[in-house]
Design a protein around this motif. Structure first.
Motif, short mmCIF file in Angstrom:
data_model
loop_
_atom_site.label_atom_id
_atom_site.label_comp_id
_atom_site.label_asym_id
_atom_site.label_seq_id
_atom_site.Cartn_x
_atom_site.Cartn_y
_atom_site.Cartn_z
N GLN A 1 8.51 -4.31 7.78
CA GLN A 1 8.16 -3.18 8.65
C GLN A 1 9.16 -2.04 8.47
OE1 GLN A 1 5.81 -3.06 11.44
NE2 GLN A 1 4.82 -4.94 10.85
N ALA A 2 10.44 -2.41 8.43
CA ALA A 2 11.49 -1.39 8.29
C ALA A 2 11.37 -0.68 6.95
CB ALA A 2 12.86 -2.06 8.44
N VAL A 3 11.14 -1.47 5.90
CA VAL A 3 11.01 -0.89 4.55
C VAL A 3 9.81 0.06 4.52
CG1 VAL A 3 10.43 -1.46 2.15
CG2 VAL A 3 12.15 -2.79 3.36
N THR A 4 8.72 -0.32 5.18
CA THR A 4 7.52 0.52 5.21
C THR A 4 7.80 1.87 5.88
OG1 THR A 4 6.09 -1.41 5.30
CG2 THR A 4 5.14 0.64 6.08
N VAL A 5 8.43 1.83 7.05
CA VAL A 5 8.70 3.07 7.78
C VAL A 5 9.67 3.96 6.98
CG1 VAL A 5 9.75 4.02 9.88
CG2 VAL A 5 8.20 2.07 10.03
N ILE A 6 10.70 3.35 6.40
CA ILE A 6 11.67 4.13 5.61
C ILE A 6 10.96 4.77 4.41
CG2 ILE A 6 13.71 3.96 4.11
CD1 ILE A 6 14.70 1.74 6.12
N GLY B 1 0.81 -1.22 0.00
CA GLY B 1 0.00 0.00 0.00
C GLY B 1 0.84 1.26 0.00
N VAL B 2 1.92 1.24 0.77
CA VAL B 2 2.79 2.43 0.86
C VAL B 2 3.48 2.71 -0.47
CG1 VAL B 2 4.95 3.26 1.91
CG2 VAL B 2 3.14 2.34 3.36
N PHE B 3 3.87 1.65 -1.17
CA PHE B 3 4.61 1.84 -2.42
C PHE B 3 3.68 2.08 -3.63
CE2 PHE B 3 8.16 0.13 -0.04
CZ PHE B 3 9.21 0.87 -0.54
N SER B 4 2.40 1.72 -3.50
CA SER B 4 1.49 1.87 -4.64
C SER B 4 0.96 3.30 -4.71
CB SER B 4 0.31 0.90 -4.51
OG SER B 4 0.79 -0.40 -4.43
N LYS B 5 0.81 3.78 -5.94
CA LYS B 5 0.32 5.15 -6.12
C LYS B 5 -1.21 5.18 -6.23
CE LYS B 5 4.36 7.41 -7.99
NZ LYS B 5 5.35 6.94 -8.93
N THR B 6 -1.78 4.09 -6.72
CA THR B 6 -3.24 4.04 -6.86
C THR B 6 -3.74 2.72 -6.28
OG1 THR B 6 -3.13 2.94 -9.00
CG2 THR B 6 -3.16 5.35 -9.03
N GLN B 7 -5.06 2.69 -6.05
CA GLN B 7 -5.67 1.47 -5.53
C GLN B 7 -5.55 0.33 -6.54
OE1 GLN B 7 -9.26 2.77 -3.65
NE2 GLN B 7 -9.74 0.67 -3.08
N GLU B 8 -5.65 0.69 -7.82
CA GLU B 8 -5.54 -0.34 -8.88
C GLU B 8 -4.15 -0.97 -8.86
OE1 GLU B 8 -6.75 2.75 -9.38
OE2 GLU B 8 -8.85 2.16 -9.59
N LYS C 1 8.84 7.69 5.45
CA LYS C 1 9.68 8.86 5.75
C LYS C 1 10.18 9.50 4.46
CE LYS C 1 11.36 7.97 10.44
NZ LYS C 1 10.71 9.13 11.04
N ARG C 2 10.63 8.67 3.53
CA ARG C 2 11.16 9.20 2.26
C ARG C 2 10.07 9.91 1.46
NH1 ARG C 2 16.18 7.22 0.15
NH2 ARG C 2 15.37 7.66 -1.92
N LYS C 3 8.85 9.42 1.58
CA LYS C 3 7.74 10.06 0.86
C LYS C 3 7.17 11.23 1.67
CE LYS C 3 6.40 5.75 -1.40
NZ LYS C 3 6.07 5.98 -2.78
N ASN C 4 7.80 11.53 2.79
CA ASN C 4 7.41 12.66 3.64
C ASN C 4 5.97 12.50 4.15
OD1 ASN C 4 8.14 15.03 4.91
ND2 ASN C 4 7.15 16.31 3.36
#
Lengths: 252, 427
Positions: free
Chosen positions: B414-419, B333-340, B422-425
């Protein structure tokens, strides 16, 4: 000790978006006094939203300081975040929830206790004329109703400063009138309003202090009356065109 | 902190309950999947474990040995032998196989008895010669017997075909050995081999004792439920990505994340809430699917799911599997730009991870570079742990070697998600 009395105090602010000089600031200084109704205006890409994001701590500045009520934004996030409310242009709320459920959730995140959440939720639903639809999902609402929920969330914790980014865009005259009146009422109780919009006639009714931005610089800042007088303009729209020109500023 | 977490959990539960499609995907679809797949695979397991393969036999031989061969095949216990009318030929067998009357058929050639007798006599004479007892009975074998043709349906699994081949060879060998032994005895003693001696000489003296390596010592017979229920439960848990991944994207796109960032609350509260709520969903999924396996499957004529004896171990493995699934969904979810994007990537990636993880094809059959890849699928460690509990009678201590990599992958997600947040502000 200017920062003690200022709602917002920005000094020597430097910020640069990589590859976008137009939205960059160099040594920017700005002061908004407590109780002001401060309007920040400028063409698209002037840097209004970026400046507002820096003031609310959403973006970190490259240099300089930003203080709200004398407390530096950088390094005091939680303390500063208690002080202000943020009403973004987007409907930044949960459309699957009702207005009541949204207010309860955001009230908790602002650190309010259960009793205060209940009391403020009730007050705001009444003020925003949402009592009849308090338990309906927001996604079923009209644009005007969503705007009122969006505003209510930003003020649930009685902040001393409210940042408003286009709070009335896309609403009908009645809703705009109600929102502006409510904001004026809050201001009369001492709340500082930091406002940005392209609705200049509305801004003229609402703001007593105005700053014009263009290409990352504040090109004019004074009371609205002083600026109109100094630039020999009749209204805010004429002043805007006089200070920023008539050229299109849309950027890709 | 707990007060804020409680309100956040309430918020997430409300959003979840109003996502009817998400609930459908999370609960109803896996239930349908597990019932359908188990029903289909059950027939394969029953074929191997309970049902006998139908074997058609066309016997063109008129001698005494072909009935003995058919009797020996029947005694193996693997087949239900159906003998066709005398005179039936290869075409008759093929026609019946194509009509799906059976999957296998055997054609015994017309000179089967004569040829086997000749070969037995020749073997017996060779043996007598080697004893220095050459006599009138010495005859040379005319040649090899015509082959016994085995016909099979092309869709029959190779493993089954090979085991049938082995069984037929064993029956054939018994007939040939018996004949050789009888000839040899007759040549030496001038009288027929007594039945008791024949049985004693032909029966194997070495017993084969079947010992299950299950940790509980039970002789567990694999069935479709024991295999499918754990596998598709894991699949269902990871399919939470369709609901949770989309929910994370919606919050990002709507600007809720940005608004939350301006509030005096750590965003970790939001992440913990999502994990608690959706972990609850995965637990509910497991409870529903396991309950179906235990109570509904027997009613449907499917084998009942046997719950492992180490209930605490089962609960812990299920919690860790659910936690990993939820962590994966949030990360997507964090890496996806759209729901699709979240739905498309989420669904396809879970199918791929399930395939390389051993949910669709057992991981022990994977070889080469793919063998290394298997270890990177969290679903592999989940299914290994479940199989250890469900099929091998293991306890939690026995699955720790599966659990450690699973926890490692979860913490990495979990670590990748938090990073990324943060990177996406966003936090």
């Amino acid at each position: 000790m200017e920062s003690v009395v200022s709602a917002v105090h920005i000094s020597n602010l430097t910020f640069r978006y990589p590859g976008n000089d137009a939205a960059s600031f160099t040594d920017m200084n700005l002061q908004v006094n407590k109780g002001d109704r401060f309007g920040l205006f400028g063409p698209n890409g002037a840097g209004k939203t970026t400046l507002m994001n820096i003031m609310t701590g959403l973006i970190k500045a490259d240099g300089g300081t930003v203080a709200l009520n004398g407390v530096k934004v950088d390094g005091h996030k939680f303390r500063v975040n208690h002080m202000f409310g943020f009403v973004p242009q987007d409907f930044s709320l949960y459309q699957e929830l009702s207005p009541k459920e949204n207010l309860e959730f955001f009230g908790a995140w602002y650190g309010l206790d259960r009793q205060t959440i209940k009391q403020r939720t009730d007050e705001l639903l009444t003020v925003m004329d949402l009592q009849d639809v308090r338990n309906k999902q927001v996604q079923l609402f009209s644009g005007g109703m969503k705007r009122r929920v969006n505003l209510a969330i930003g003020v649930i914790h009685n902040p001393s400063i409210i940042f408003l980014d286009e709070p009335t865009v896309g609403v009908d005259v009645q809703t705009r009138h109600a929102i502006v009146n409510y904001l004026l009422e809050l201001n009369s109780k001492g709340t500082t309003l930091i406002y940005t919009s392209h609705q200049l006639s509305e801004a003229q009714d609402l703001c007593n202090q105005v700053a014009m931005m263009d290409q990352g610089k504040i090109v004019a800042h004074d009371s609205l009356d002083n600026l109109l007088h100094a630039h020999e303009q009749e209204d805010l729209e004429a002043l805007f065109l006089n200070l920023t020109g008539k050229k299109f500023r849309d950027d890709v | 902190m707990m007060f804020k977490l409680w309100y956040t959990i309430i918020k997430d539960v409300r959003i979840l309950l109003r996502d009817k499609v998400g609930i459908l995907m999370a609960i109803i679809m896996p239930v349908i999947l597990v019932v359908v797949v188990t029903s289909i695979q059950n027939s394969t397991f029953e074929l191997m474990n309970k049902n006998k393969l139908v074997l058609l036999v066309a016997n063109q031989d008129t001698g005494k040995l072909s009935p003995q061969l058919i009797q020996s095949i029947d005694k193996i216990g693997m087949f239900r032998v159906k003998e066709l009318a005398k005179g039936s030929d290869a075409n008759a067998l093929k026609t019946k196989l194509q009509a799906k009357e059976a999957e296998l058929a055997v054609l015994i050639p017309k000179d089967f008895t004569a040829r086997v007798s000749e070969r037995a006599q020749a073997s017996a004479n060779k043996a007598l010669k080697s004893f220095g007892m050459e006599g009138d009975s010495l005859k040379a074998a005319k040649g090899s017997t015509d082959p016994i043709n085995m016909y099979y349906n092309p869709v029959l699994q190779e493993q089954i075909r090979l085991s049938v081949d082995g069984a037929l060879r064993s029956a054939l060998q018994l007939v040939e050995s018996r004949e050789t032994l009888r000839d040899l005895y007759l040549a030496i003693n001038d009288k027929p081999l007594p039945d008791t001696l024949e049985r004693e000489m032909l029966s194997s003296k070495t017993q084969i004792k079947q010992v299950s390596t299950s940790r509980s010592g039970d002789r567990l017979i694999p069935n479709a439920s024991q295999h499918n229920v754990p596998a598709w439960t894991i699949f269902a848990m990871f399919f939470i990505v369709m609901s949770l991944g989309g929910s994370v994207v919606r919050e990002k796109v709507s600007g809720s994340f940005i608004r939350l960032k301006t509030m005096p609350t750590n965003f970790i509260v939001g992440l913990i809430s999502k994990q608690i709520v959706y972990l609850g969903v995965t637990m509910f999924q497991a409870l529903v699917i396991f309950s179906l396996g235990v109570w509904l499957f027997p009613v449907m004529g499917l084998p009942a799911l046997n719950i492992p004896s180490d209930i605490l171990g089962l609960i812990l493995v299920t919690i860790l599997t659910g936690w990993c699934a939820v962590s994966y969904a949030i990360c997507v979810g964090v890496f996806s730009k759209t729901q699709e994007q979240a739905n498309g990537f989420g669904a396809v990636s879970i199918v791929i991870l399930a395939a390389i993880g051993g949910l669709m094809v057992p991981s022990y059959v994977v070889s080469g570079p793919m063998k290394l890849l298997v270890n990177f699928s969290p679903l592999h460690w989940c299914i290994e742990a479940y199989y250890n509990l469900f099929l091998e009678g293991g306890r939690f201590a026995d699955v720790i070697s599966n659990i450690i990599p699973l926890i490692g992958i979860t913490l990495l997600l979990q670590a990748v998600t938090v990073i990324a947040l943060k990177r996406k502000n966003l936090i």
